[in-house]
Write an enzyme that holds these catalytic residues in place. Structure first.
Site, PDB file in Angstrom:
ATOM      1  N   ASP A  26       0.860  -1.168   0.000  1.00  0.00           N
ATOM      2  CA  ASP A  26       0.000   0.000   0.000  1.00  0.00           C
ATOM      3  C   ASP A  26       0.903   1.226   0.000  1.00  0.00           C
ATOM      4  OD1 ASP A  26      -2.278   1.592   0.115  1.00  0.00           O
ATOM      5  OD2 ASP A  26      -2.445   1.451   2.291  1.00  0.00           O
ATOM      6  N   ASP A  28       0.070   5.035   0.837  1.00  0.00           N
ATOM      7  CA  ASP A  28      -0.047   5.994   1.936  1.00  0.00           C
ATOM      8  C   ASP A  28      -0.136   5.274   3.272  1.00  0.00           C
ATOM      9  OD1 ASP A  28      -0.081   8.203   0.171  1.00  0.00           O
ATOM     10  OD2 ASP A  28      -2.205   7.883  -0.218  1.00  0.00           O
ATOM     11  N   GLY A  76      -8.938   9.323   4.130  1.00  0.00           N
ATOM     12  CA  GLY A  76      -9.192   7.988   3.611  1.00  0.00           C
ATOM     13  C   GLY A  76     -10.318   7.889   2.597  1.00  0.00           C
ATOM     14  N   ARG A  79     -11.386  11.956  -3.080  1.00  0.00           N
ATOM     15  CA  ARG A  79     -11.366  13.417  -2.998  1.00  0.00           C
ATOM     16  C   ARG A  79     -12.766  14.031  -3.056  1.00  0.00           C
ATOM     17  NH1 ARG A  79      -8.352  14.726  -7.557  1.00  0.00           N
ATOM     18  NH2 ARG A  79      -6.801  13.389  -6.655  1.00  0.00           N
ATOM     19  N   SER A 154      -5.169   6.265  -4.739  1.00  0.00           N
ATOM     20  CA  SER A 154      -4.762   7.617  -5.096  1.00  0.00           C
ATOM     21  C   SER A 154      -4.448   7.731  -6.587  1.00  0.00           C
ATOM     22  CB  SER A 154      -3.519   8.029  -4.305  1.00  0.00           C
ATOM     23  OG  SER A 154      -3.029   9.263  -4.758  1.00  0.00           O
ATOM     24  N   ASN A 156      -2.714   9.976  -7.594  1.00  0.00           N
ATOM     25  CA  ASN A 156      -1.382  10.583  -7.567  1.00  0.00           C
ATOM     26  C   ASN A 156      -0.290   9.576  -7.216  1.00  0.00           C
ATOM     27  OD1 ASN A 156      -2.342  13.203  -8.095  1.00  0.00           O
ATOM     28  ND2 ASN A 156      -2.814  13.510  -5.935  1.00  0.00           N
TER      29      ASN A 156
END
Length: 172
Positions: A26, A28, A76, A79, A154, A156
């Protein structure tokens, strides 16, 4: 193996080449510590929005709280869900807007994109912290011939890995 020391990992490790070809990580909270970056950007974005919103309605400004609002409404979550859930908590209803809305648009998507731009700028200028024990374990696994991958919700992910200078440690 979540955030254990290398000694603990080596004691607990039951990953063998006979059983596994690859190991997934994972992003983050396991490889990178981006929570502080995200929290700061959510606060900045929401405070700017709320200040303007309050002024336009001649209402008292109530800032976004990392200790109360961040963990309850945005941490978590995707967005757009974070934007929508937090605004709902303040009785603010904005249109969804186009997913590619420019960051100056006062829509759920626009605010989410504004926050995302802030995160990307901060990662570019300040970088991202890594959990060194996790990265050390990735390197050890790669030395032993395992394939490594990162999984994340994400959008990103690649940007974070690049900012953390560990993109080259993953096959996918």
């Amino acid at each position: 193996f979540y955030r254990k020391t290398m000694d603990q990992l080596q004691e607990d490790a039951t990953i063998t080449r006979e059983q596994f070809d690859a190991v997934l990580f994972d992003l983050d909270g396991v490889l990178t510590d981006t929570q502080g970056v995200h929290a700061a950007c959510w606060k900045k974005m929401f405070d700017e929005f709320l200040r303007k919103w309050s002024e336009n309605r001649d209402e008292e400004f109530h800032p976004f709280s990392i200790t109360d609002d961040y963990y309850l409404y945005v941490d978590g979550r995707l967005r757009s869900d974070g934007v929508r859930d937090f605004l709902y908590s303040r009785n603010i209803n904005l249109p969804e807007g186009d997913p590619d809305a420019p960051p100056e648009c006062e829509t759920v998507s626009g605010l989410g994109n504004r926050k995302n731009d802030m995160v990307n700028e901060l990662m570019e200028t300040e970088g991202v912290d890594v959990y060194s024990d996790s990265v050390s374990w990735v390197r050890l696994l790669r030395e032993q011939g395992y394939k490594t991958a990162v999984v994340s919700a994400s959008s990103n992910c690649k940007t974070v890995l690049t900012s953390a200078k560990i993109l080259d440690q993953f096959d996918t």
